[in-house]
Design an enzyme around this catalytic site. Structure first.
Site, short mmCIF file in Angstrom:
data_model
loop_
_atom_site.label_atom_id
_atom_site.label_comp_id
_atom_site.label_asym_id
_atom_site.label_seq_id
_atom_site.Cartn_x
_atom_site.Cartn_y
_atom_site.Cartn_z
N ARG A 131 0.80 -1.20 0.00
CA ARG A 131 0.00 0.00 0.00
C ARG A 131 0.84 1.26 0.00
O ARG A 131 0.40 2.31 -0.40
CB ARG A 131 -0.89 0.01 1.28
CG ARG A 131 -1.99 -1.06 1.25
CD ARG A 131 -2.53 -1.24 2.65
NE ARG A 131 -1.48 -1.89 3.40
CZ ARG A 131 -1.62 -3.07 3.99
NH1 ARG A 131 -2.76 -3.68 4.02
NH2 ARG A 131 -0.62 -3.65 4.60
N GLY A 132 2.08 1.11 0.47
CA GLY A 132 2.92 2.29 0.71
C GLY A 132 3.14 3.17 -0.50
O GLY A 132 3.30 4.38 -0.37
N ASP A 185 14.31 -1.57 0.41
CA ASP A 185 15.10 -1.75 1.63
C ASP A 185 15.99 -2.99 1.44
O ASP A 185 17.08 -2.88 0.88
CB ASP A 185 14.11 -1.90 2.79
CG ASP A 185 14.75 -1.81 4.14
OD1 ASP A 185 15.96 -1.58 4.21
OD2 ASP A 185 14.05 -1.97 5.16
N THR A 218 11.36 -7.60 -1.91
CA THR A 218 10.02 -7.42 -2.49
C THR A 218 10.11 -7.15 -3.98
O THR A 218 9.51 -7.87 -4.79
CB THR A 218 9.29 -6.23 -1.81
OG1 THR A 218 9.28 -6.45 -0.40
CG2 THR A 218 7.88 -6.08 -2.33
C1 PRP Z 1 7.34 -1.89 2.07
C2 PRP Z 1 7.56 -1.14 0.77
C3 PRP Z 1 8.11 -2.18 -0.13
C4 PRP Z 1 8.86 -3.11 0.80
C5 PRP Z 1 10.33 -2.82 0.71
O1 PRP Z 1 6.09 -2.48 2.01
O2 PRP Z 1 6.36 -0.57 0.27
O3 PRP Z 1 7.10 -2.87 -0.83
O4 PRP Z 1 8.38 -2.85 2.11
O5 PRP Z 1 11.06 -3.65 1.55
P1 PRP Z 1 12.14 -4.68 1.05
O6 PRP Z 1 12.98 -4.01 0.01
O7 PRP Z 1 12.90 -5.00 2.31
O8 PRP Z 1 11.44 -5.88 0.50
P2 PRP Z 1 5.40 -3.22 3.25
O9 PRP Z 1 5.60 -4.68 3.10
O10 PRP Z 1 5.83 -2.56 4.51
O11 PRP Z 1 3.85 -3.01 2.99
P3 PRP Z 1 3.02 -1.64 2.83
O12 PRP Z 1 3.47 -1.03 1.53
O13 PRP Z 1 1.60 -2.09 2.79
O14 PRP Z 1 3.35 -0.77 4.01
#
Ligand code: PRP
Length: 187
Positions: free
Chosen positions: A46-47, A107, A111
């Site tokens: 969602r971010g 990060d 993902t």
């Molecule tokens: C966050 C962000 C990325 C992911 C990055 O999403 O939106 O999709 O983490 O992290 P990574 O590089 O360590 O994989 P999150 O899973 O927190 O979900 P959200 O977007 O719903 O907050």
């Protein structure tokens, strides 16, 4: 009762003005690169939603949008598990299209790496990545980043799409959490 963010905000790392001005630049760059192409923006929920909606208003070539959701961090957890699961798939086919993935933050890279791997199997014409924030210190999987808003230090940040326990995504700036002042929310 949720705390007001002022109670645990250590500092504003990127102001609203800095964010908006960089997003305008990214929009201009993307508009130039995708002239005459079949641009299709994919936002990972969602971010990335807040960034997508601001960014697309600075992209002046015709484009469409779609959404997908994957799970990587559980609510309350602050470390990537290194595994992602598709929880909501795209609506439209991406075959033959110029796809640009729009993320709020990269990060560990896990993902976006998993999403890229999956989307490649669907034969887009091109597949690139745009992230507002890049936290390279935590990288576990190397990923190509074609458009990057800001590079961040390894701090616990929130706001502008990034949540803390699902809240505070609406804030117009990127802030740093003072961990000793934040009271975790009880589910
Ligand atoms: C966050 C962000 C990325 C992911 C990055 O999403 O939106 O999709 O983490 O992290 P990574 O590089 O360590 O994989 P999150 O899973 O927190 O979900 P959200 O977007 O719903 O907050």
């Amino acid at each position: 009762m949720m705390q007001g963010h002022e109670e645990f905000l250590e500092e504003v790392l990127i102001t609203e003005e800095e964010l908006q001005s960089r997003i305008r630049e990214l929009g201009a760059e993307i508009s130039e690169d995708y002239q005459g192409k079949d641009l299709h923006l994919i936002c990972i929920l969602r971010g990335g939603v807040i960034f997508l909606t601001d960014l697309m208003r600075h992209i002046n070539v015709p484009h469409s949008i779609d959404f997908m959701a994957v799970s990587s961090y559980g609510a309350g957890a602050r470390k990537s598990t290194g595994q992602v699961r598709i929880t909501l798939d795209l609506t439209a086919s991406i075959r033959g299209r110029d796809v640009l993935l729009v993320e709020d933050i990269i990060d560990s890279g896990n993902t976006i790496a998993s999403v890229l791997e999956l989307l490649k199997t669907r034969h887009p014409k091109s597949l690139q990545v745009c992230t507002l924030l890049d936290k390279p210190e935590n990288r576990e999987t190397e990923v190509p980043i074609h458009y990057r808003g800001f590079t961040l230090p390894d701090k616990f940040v929130f706001g502008y799409g990034l949540d803390i326990d699902e809240f505070y995504r609406d804030l117009p700036f990127i802030g740093v959490v003072r961990a000793d002042k934040y009271i975790p929310r009880n589910p």
